[in-house]
Structures are given as C-alpha cells and as structure tokens.
Design an enzyme around this catalytic site. Structure first.
Site, short mmCIF file in Angstrom:
data_model
loop_
_atom_site.label_atom_id
_atom_site.label_comp_id
_atom_site.label_asym_id
_atom_site.label_seq_id
_atom_site.Cartn_x
_atom_site.Cartn_y
_atom_site.Cartn_z
N SER A 95 0.91 -1.15 -0.11
CA SER A 95 -0.22 -0.05 -0.17
C SER A 95 0.75 1.27 0.05
CB SER A 95 -1.05 -0.15 0.95
OG SER A 95 -2.01 0.83 1.00
N LYS A 147 -23.95 16.65 7.75
CA LYS A 147 -23.24 16.70 9.00
C LYS A 147 -22.75 15.52 9.43
CE LYS A 147 -20.50 19.05 11.62
NZ LYS A 147 -19.34 19.85 11.44
#
Length: 215
Positions: A95, A147
């Site tokens: 990765s 939110k």
C-alpha cells in the site's frame, strides 16, 4: 546541527517502517509508526546535503494513511532525480509503503518479502444495531444535511457509500499513476491497476516489474 538520519560512508539511510501516519515529526519505528512529516524533513535534508551522495530507504511497512503519502512520494521522486536512491525492502512494502518505495530509482526485496497492494481502503462501522440491543437510543442533533454522514451510530446511506466509493477509486487511480511515474518503463499505470490491489511474493513482484531484484 546533527543529521536526522544515519550515514554509511556518503550514503544516507532513511527507515520507513511500521504504520505510516501523516504528522508526528520524529515519530519513529520504535513506536511502530513512521510519520510522513518526519520523512519529508529527512528527504529535504538529504537532498541539500552535499556530503550525501545517495540515499537508501529501508522499508518494512504494510502502509498507512493517505494524507501526506502522495506529497512524500513526490519528494522521494524529486530526490531520485537529483541523487541515486534505492529502496531496500527488509520484509514488506504494501500500500502506501509500496507507493514510497516505487519512487526510488531501484527496489530490492528479500526472497520471502512482499510488495504491492496498490489500492485504497475506507471503513465505516455501524454500531446502531448493537446500541439498540443494549437499549441505547442515540439522537444526533445537527445542522446541515450531510453533517452526520458516516456516523457510526447510523447505517451508512447508499448515497454516502457511493460518494466514498468514488473517492477511493480516484485515490487508487492516483496511486497507480504515481507508481507508473516512479517505475518508468518497468510498469505502467494500466498494469498497476490490473493488479487489483493484490499483494505479491518476490518472484511475482519481479515478474510484474514492481521490483528490480530479489536477494
């Protein structure tokens, strides 16, 4: 002042080990983490130090955070254009660890090491069912429709999942492009994407152009 890396002759040795995190200045391998912030300082210092003739990146990392990874990879790529660099995998470079390794001029890995995992992962944990079983009701009072997107106290809405999926696909595309830029003719962006984020042993890594030598 003192150099922020070890020297062997005129070669700087910069370790990239453990989980890779964005900030933390001199967070080091003894804590199980390496920070991009600290790496960028070491890379910049090695680049301008006239006594540094080349740099070895000693890598043993399963990866880490996205934030800071591409900037650090760009710094290694710039250093590699100015001075000889080698990434030596003491075990694994997966990765983000492989993203950084791919920017060195050459990559060496051991017989039983690993490389690859050219992909991105994002996780959402939904604890709403567990809380309901425990008789706990969570009320989120918020302003702004998005939110509380991704709140662990709510199921993940399909539209949020789709948006996040698009984000990780874009990150993976940038990852593959950076690998191709760092590896030059040895592999392409299409080939990096075709790995489908698989992790490879030494011989397959060599065959795919992810590394230059095994030993």
């Amino acid at each position: 002042g003192a150099r922020p890396f070890d020297m062997i002759g005129r070669v700087a040795v910069i370790p990239i080990e453990g989980t890779l995190v964005h900030k933390g200045a001199w967070v080091g391998a003894s804590s199980g983490e390496t920070s991009y912030q600290g790496l960028q300082v070491q890379i910049a210092r090695a680049a301008r130090d006239e006594d540094v003739g080349g740099v070895v990146f000693e890598i043993d990392s399963f990866g880490g955070m996205v934030n800071g990874a591409f900037e650090t990879a760009a710094a290694i790529r710039k250093l590699s254009a100015a001075k000889p660099t080698i990434a030596i995998l003491t075990d694994y470079a997966y990765s983000a660890g492989y993203l950084l390794a791919s920017q060195a001029r050459q990559i060496f890995m051991p017989d039983f090491g690993g490389a690859g995992s050219i992909g991105v992962v994002m996780m959402h944990a939904d604890f709403s069912g567990n809380l309901e079983q425990d008789g706990i009701k969570v009320t989120l009072i918020h302003a702004g429709r998005h939110k509380v997107d991704g709140s662990p106290f709510l199921p993940l809405p399909p539209e949020t999942r789709a948006r996040w999926q698009a984000q990780v696909e874009a990150m993976r595309d940038s990852f593959a492009a950076a690998v191709a830029q760092g590896r030059g003719r040895r592999t392409t962006k299409a080939a990096a994407l075709a790995t489908e984020a698989d992790a490879f042993d030494a011989q397959d890594s060599l065959r795919l152009g992810l590394v230059d030598a095994v030993g």
